[in-house]
Design a protein around this motif. Structure first.
Motif, PDB file in Angstrom:
ATOM      1  N   ASP A  16       3.508  16.682   0.851  1.00 42.93           N
ATOM      2  CA  ASP A  16       4.948  16.114   0.437  1.00 42.93           C
ATOM      3  C   ASP A  16       5.489  15.152   1.213  1.00 42.93           C
ATOM      4  O   ASP A  16       6.515  14.882   1.595  1.00 42.93           O
ATOM      5  CB  ASP A  16       5.639  17.178   0.466  1.00 42.93           C
ATOM      6  N   ARG A  17       4.359  14.245   1.876  1.00 41.52           N
ATOM      7  CA  ARG A  17       4.897  13.151   2.735  1.00 41.52           C
ATOM      8  C   ARG A  17       3.942  11.889   2.375  1.00 41.52           C
ATOM      9  O   ARG A  17       2.796  12.023   2.084  1.00 41.52           O
ATOM     10  CB  ARG A  17       4.608  13.385   4.122  1.00 41.52           C
ATOM     11  N   LEU A  18       4.590  10.746   2.173  1.00 42.26           N
ATOM     12  CA  LEU A  18       3.845   9.376   2.099  1.00 42.26           C
ATOM     13  C   LEU A  18       4.502   8.424   2.628  1.00 42.26           C
ATOM     14  O   LEU A  18       5.617   8.489   3.004  1.00 42.26           O
ATOM     15  CB  LEU A  18       3.976   9.404   0.443  1.00 42.26           C
ATOM     16  N   GLU A  19       3.820   7.389   3.058  1.00 41.31           N
ATOM     17  CA  GLU A  19       4.201   6.140   3.552  1.00 41.31           C
ATOM     18  C   GLU A  19       3.908   5.127   2.410  1.00 41.31           C
ATOM     19  O   GLU A  19       2.787   4.988   1.790  1.00 41.31           O
ATOM     20  CB  GLU A  19       3.339   5.555   4.852  1.00 41.31           C
ATOM     21  N   VAL A  20       4.891   4.075   2.203  1.00 41.24           N
ATOM     22  CA  VAL A  20       4.770   2.937   1.351  1.00 41.24           C
ATOM     23  C   VAL A  20       5.271   1.739   2.122  1.00 41.24           C
ATOM     24  O   VAL A  20       6.014   1.588   3.013  1.00 41.24           O
ATOM     25  CB  VAL A  20       5.720   2.992   0.210  1.00 41.24           C
ATOM     26  N   GLU A  21       4.154   0.774   2.105  1.00 39.62           N
ATOM     27  CA  GLU A  21       4.103  -0.437   2.856  1.00 39.62           C
ATOM     28  C   GLU A  21       4.682  -1.509   1.771  1.00 39.62           C
ATOM     29  O   GLU A  21       3.932  -1.645   1.003  1.00 39.62           O
ATOM     30  CB  GLU A  21       2.907  -0.984   3.513  1.00 39.62           C
ATOM     31  N   PHE A  22       5.643  -2.394   2.152  1.00 40.85           N
ATOM     32  CA  PHE A  22       6.380  -3.340   1.171  1.00 40.85           C
ATOM     33  C   PHE A  22       6.784  -4.504   1.802  1.00 40.85           C
ATOM     34  O   PHE A  22       6.965  -4.395   3.032  1.00 40.85           O
ATOM     35  CB  PHE A  22       7.247  -2.621   0.149  1.00 40.85           C
ATOM     36  N   VAL A  23       7.053  -5.528   1.005  1.00 33.56           N
ATOM     37  CA  VAL A  23       7.428  -6.683   1.544  1.00 33.56           C
ATOM     38  C   VAL A  23       8.499  -6.959   0.342  1.00 33.56           C
ATOM     39  O   VAL A  23       8.424  -7.065  -0.831  1.00 33.56           O
ATOM     40  CB  VAL A  23       6.679  -8.090   1.455  1.00 33.56           C
ATOM     41  N   ALA A  24       9.839  -7.069   0.924  1.00 31.76           N
ATOM     42  CA  ALA A  24      10.963  -7.489  -0.186  1.00 31.76           C
ATOM     43  C   ALA A  24      11.495  -9.150   0.426  1.00 31.76           C
ATOM     44  O   ALA A  24      11.542  -9.022   1.590  1.00 31.76           O
ATOM     45  CB  ALA A  24      12.305  -6.494   0.168  1.00 31.76           C
ATOM     46  N   ARG A  25      11.648  -9.736  -0.472  1.00 31.24           N
ATOM     47  CA  ARG A  25      12.030 -11.129  -0.201  1.00 31.24           C
ATOM     48  C   ARG A  25      13.522 -11.403  -0.753  1.00 31.24           C
ATOM     49  O   ARG A  25      13.827 -11.023  -2.017  1.00 31.24           O
ATOM     50  CB  ARG A  25      11.125 -12.044  -1.058  1.00 31.24           C
ATOM     51  N   SER A  38       0.746  -1.076  -0.109  1.00 35.16           N
ATOM     52  CA  SER A  38       0.172  -0.047   0.152  1.00 35.16           C
ATOM     53  C   SER A  38       0.931   1.129   0.094  1.00 35.16           C
ATOM     54  O   SER A  38       1.895   1.232   0.325  1.00 35.16           O
ATOM     55  CB  SER A  38      -0.858   0.056   1.194  1.00 35.16           C
ATOM     56  N   HIS A  39       0.272   2.445  -0.358  1.00 30.13           N
ATOM     57  CA  HIS A  39       0.924   3.565  -0.276  1.00 30.13           C
ATOM     58  C   HIS A  39      -0.179   4.559   0.089  1.00 30.13           C
ATOM     59  O   HIS A  39      -1.275   4.621  -0.325  1.00 30.13           O
ATOM     60  CB  HIS A  39       1.617   3.966  -1.453  1.00 30.13           C
ATOM     61  N   ARG A  40       0.129   5.549   0.865  1.00 29.62           N
ATOM     62  CA  ARG A  40      -0.572   6.662   1.313  1.00 29.62           C
ATOM     63  C   ARG A  40      -0.118   7.872   1.800  1.00 29.62           C
ATOM     64  O   ARG A  40       1.047   7.687   2.428  1.00 29.62           O
ATOM     65  CB  ARG A  40      -1.601   5.844   2.651  1.00 29.62           C
ATOM     66  N   SER A  41      -0.858   8.938   1.561  1.00 25.22           N
ATOM     67  CA  SER A  41      -0.389  10.484   1.856  1.00 25.22           C
ATOM     68  C   SER A  41      -0.579  10.542   3.361  1.00 25.22           C
ATOM     69  O   SER A  41      -1.536  10.095   3.951  1.00 25.22           O
ATOM     70  CB  SER A  41      -1.251  11.414   1.067  1.00 25.22           C
ATOM     71  N   THR A  42       0.571  11.016   3.831  1.00 26.32           N
ATOM     72  CA  THR A  42       0.357  11.496   5.430  1.00 26.32           C
ATOM     73  C   THR A  42       0.686  13.082   5.667  1.00 26.32           C
ATOM     74  O   THR A  42       0.828  13.273   6.742  1.00 26.32           O
ATOM     75  CB  THR A  42       1.440  10.939   6.256  1.00 26.32           C
ATOM     76  N   GLY A  43       0.369  13.711   4.419  1.00 29.74           N
ATOM     77  CA  GLY A  43       0.600  15.034   4.509  1.00 29.74           C
ATOM     78  C   GLY A  43       0.892  15.857   3.409  1.00 29.74           C
ATOM     79  O   GLY A  43       1.225  14.822   2.372  1.00 29.74           O
TER      80      GLY A  43
END
Length: 130
Positions: free
Chosen positions: A90-99, A83-88
């Motif tokens: 020019d601010r963003l969070e990205v949730e990821f899984v790297a294997r 997922s990715h979402r704005s937190t303000g």
């Protein structure tokens, strides 16, 4: 190292894997990432390709380490953006899984990463492991 398919796994409009030249290579060559997700993907590709200068250049100055040592034996297996979402502004969070595999052991890195845009460029700030 010659790379045909982009390590980040990004797909085109027809659900085909993009080539490295059409995906992360321009960012690795200095083009600004259009958004935080693309920066996240390009950073993953930089880990795969051991591009330490790019990783440091895209790390926000407030949290960037002086040096970065990569695990040379890591075999990267894939990236999944959850997922990715704005937190303000020019601010963003990205949730990821790297294997990846390390010494024959499968590793799954699940992280919520924070990004900030300054002067039109996105930077990785930090992240929380999940």
């Amino acid at each position: 190292m010659k790379v045909d398919v982009c390590p980040c796994g990004r797909l085109d409009a027809h659900k085909r894997l993009l080539t490295y030249a059409a995906c992360c290579a321009p960012l690795h060559a200095g083009e600004a990432a259009p958004d935080a997700e693309r920066l996240m993907r390009s950073r993953y590709s930089a880990f795969v390709l051991a591009d330490v200068p790019y990783l440091l250049a895209t790390w926000h100055s407030s949290t960037r380490p002086a040096t970065l040592e990569l695990e040379s034996q890591a075999k990267w297996l894939g990236l999944d953006i959850k997922s990715h979402r704005s937190t303000g502004v020019d601010r963003l969070e990205v949730e990821f899984v790297a294997r990846f595999r390390l010494a024959g052991r499968a590793v799954r890195q699940h992280e919520l990463s924070r990004f900030v845009r300054e002067d039109g460029r996105w930077f990785y700030v930090d992240g929380d492991m999940r």
